[in-house]
Design a protein around this motif. Sequence first.
Motif, short mmCIF file in Angstrom:
data_model
loop_
_atom_site.label_atom_id
_atom_site.label_comp_id
_atom_site.label_asym_id
_atom_site.label_seq_id
_atom_site.Cartn_x
_atom_site.Cartn_y
_atom_site.Cartn_z
N THR A 212 0.86 -1.19 0.00
CA THR A 212 0.00 0.00 0.00
C THR A 212 0.89 1.23 0.00
N VAL A 213 0.77 2.02 -1.05
CA VAL A 213 1.62 3.23 -1.13
C VAL A 213 0.77 4.45 -1.45
N ILE A 214 1.15 5.56 -0.88
CA ILE A 214 0.37 6.80 -1.01
C ILE A 214 0.37 7.26 -2.48
N PRO A 215 -0.78 7.79 -2.96
CA PRO A 215 -0.87 8.17 -4.38
C PRO A 215 0.32 9.00 -4.85
N GLY A 216 0.89 8.58 -5.94
CA GLY A 216 2.05 9.26 -6.52
C GLY A 216 3.35 8.51 -6.26
N GLY B 128 8.00 -3.27 -17.51
CA GLY B 128 6.66 -2.80 -17.16
C GLY B 128 6.53 -2.47 -15.69
N VAL B 129 5.56 -1.62 -15.38
CA VAL B 129 5.28 -1.29 -13.97
C VAL B 129 3.77 -1.29 -13.77
N VAL B 130 3.35 -2.01 -12.73
CA VAL B 130 1.93 -2.09 -12.40
C VAL B 130 1.75 -1.79 -10.92
N MET B 131 0.64 -1.12 -10.58
CA MET B 131 0.29 -0.93 -9.17
C MET B 131 -0.99 -1.75 -8.95
N ASN B 132 -0.87 -2.75 -8.11
CA ASN B 132 -1.96 -3.71 -7.91
C ASN B 132 -2.24 -3.82 -6.40
N PRO B 133 -3.07 -2.91 -5.87
CA PRO B 133 -3.28 -2.91 -4.41
C PRO B 133 -3.96 -4.19 -3.94
N LYS C 89 -2.39 3.14 10.10
CA LYS C 89 -1.30 3.81 9.36
C LYS C 89 -1.77 4.34 8.00
N ASP C 90 -2.75 3.67 7.40
CA ASP C 90 -3.22 4.15 6.10
C ASP C 90 -4.04 5.43 6.24
N VAL C 91 -4.88 5.48 7.27
CA VAL C 91 -5.65 6.72 7.48
C VAL C 91 -4.67 7.86 7.83
N SER C 92 -3.68 7.56 8.67
CA SER C 92 -2.68 8.59 9.04
C SER C 92 -1.94 9.09 7.80
N ALA C 93 -1.55 8.17 6.93
CA ALA C 93 -0.78 8.56 5.75
C ALA C 93 -1.63 9.39 4.79
N LEU C 94 -2.92 9.07 4.70
CA LEU C 94 -3.80 9.86 3.82
C LEU C 94 -4.01 11.26 4.40
N GLU D 67 -3.58 3.49 -6.48
CA GLU D 67 -3.09 3.78 -5.12
C GLU D 67 -4.19 4.43 -4.28
N MET D 68 -4.92 5.36 -4.90
CA MET D 68 -5.95 6.10 -4.16
C MET D 68 -7.14 5.21 -3.81
N ILE D 69 -7.45 4.25 -4.70
CA ILE D 69 -8.57 3.33 -4.42
C ILE D 69 -8.30 2.59 -3.11
N LYS D 70 -7.07 2.14 -2.93
CA LYS D 70 -6.73 1.39 -1.71
C LYS D 70 -6.90 2.26 -0.46
N TYR D 71 -6.38 3.48 -0.50
CA TYR D 71 -6.50 4.36 0.68
C TYR D 71 -7.95 4.73 0.96
#
Length: 429
Positions: free
Chosen positions: A123-127, A150-155, A268-273, A206-210
């Motif tokens: 889980t990584v913050i958008p961007g 290739g690069v994929v973000m797959n939450p 931690k995810d709410v804090s990071a957002l 990334e944002m969908i996960k947060y």
Amino acid sequence: MNVSVVGSGYVGLVTAACFAEKGHKITCVDIDPQKIDKINNKIPPIYEEGLAEILESVVPHNLNATDDLLEAINSSQATFICVGTPCAADGQIDLTHIKKVSEQIGKILADKKNYHVVVVKSTVIPGTTQDHVIPLLESASGKTAGKDFGVVMNPEFLREGKAIIDFKKPDRVVIGSIDDESADLVEKLYYHFKAPVLRVDLKTAEMIKYTANSLLATKVSFINEVGNVCKKIGVNVYDVAQGIGLDHRISPHFLSAGPGFGGSCFPKDVSALIYKAGEVGVQPILLNAVLEVNRNQPEKVLELIEKQHEIKDSKIAVLGLAFKAGTDDVRQSPSIPIIEGLLDLGAVIQAHDFEALDATKKIFKDKITYHSEIKDALAGAELALILTEWPQYKKMDFTPMKEKKIFDTRYIINQDLLPEDVEYEGLCW
Ligand code: NAD
């Protein structure tokens, strides 16, 4: 398909095991030699229902573990990054592990001939994937993302305690990508899981996960706040939750009032957002309140117990240490501040959990006693405090207690079946 998975924790190992079960050849990479040994010996280094059985069937022919990242990448077509992304004291996401791994992977890709896809599952913050992972991969490899690799973000949306079920039956698979070739490859990997696939860009993934985690955490804090009101006015919040949960616009999920959410994700995810919102000039009033309600909930437990019991020198059986049932994870578990509070008030704690004793020993050492049998935790206790909703607690025998008083923060005991000499009290009803 040959796949490497970096990080063999709750997400990495479950991902690896479930892909391996579908016939993919998986190499798990970790820096912890004990984890590697255990996996190669078919012993899950974490507790997750069903994981032992899968490891038994897939190790070694479809799954093995190593610390050799070079070999793992060279023998695979895709690498999933599943390392931890904790948050710092100020709430900001700590990208140390993911940055290190991105650089290491980049160095290996420099000499790799075949096309390779790097999948960020942490889980990584958008961007983050665009601004940190890709630049590190590109500078270390001397190659271009989207062209040479290739690069994929797959939450990942699995719940600890139900991780295998969730991974095998996901509500959706989110694939954020910069090129179709890598997105196609990842979609193919998930083919057998028959889930709706949503293809978006990296930042949206990334944002969908947060957003998902923040909304779920909001539901928990919401019902806890309502539950605190219910307690004062003599209403059972679980009846209220049922009444609103039957409304399809609301759904019954994540409406179980209790001592607050914990674990390695929601806090931690709410804090990071919140931190990210602040960085871009948005004041996240609601998200701050979600955390505040959650921080206060253990205090509510302590207040209510203190009102009814003389805590000093009393023996309290704490039943449940994990942040939820079905896991050995005590990260951010509400049991920690509650036990700390009880110790400060002079209580003697006899703790029980089905899976989380070892993890808790690292926190409280010899300040409390640890019991693998419920009856031993209850022996001579003046209060039993239920903190985790392990279903086995529903059928407890309270005979070993000195005074048969129960404080149930999870509403799991059927009061109609309780013997008459048992006093039963709850948190939000
Ligand atoms: P974890 O702490 O259980 O596991 C992380 C693993 O990565 C550890 O085994 C660690 O040894 C390993 N590691 C660290 N640095 C490494 C390196 N340089 N090379 C190889 N291995 C390395 O973490 P987790 O709970 O599995 O979470 C992983 C990510 O997934 C996090 O971003 C988390 O937010 C996210 N996530 C977690 C859950 C969950 O329920 N736990 C659910 C969804 C998403």
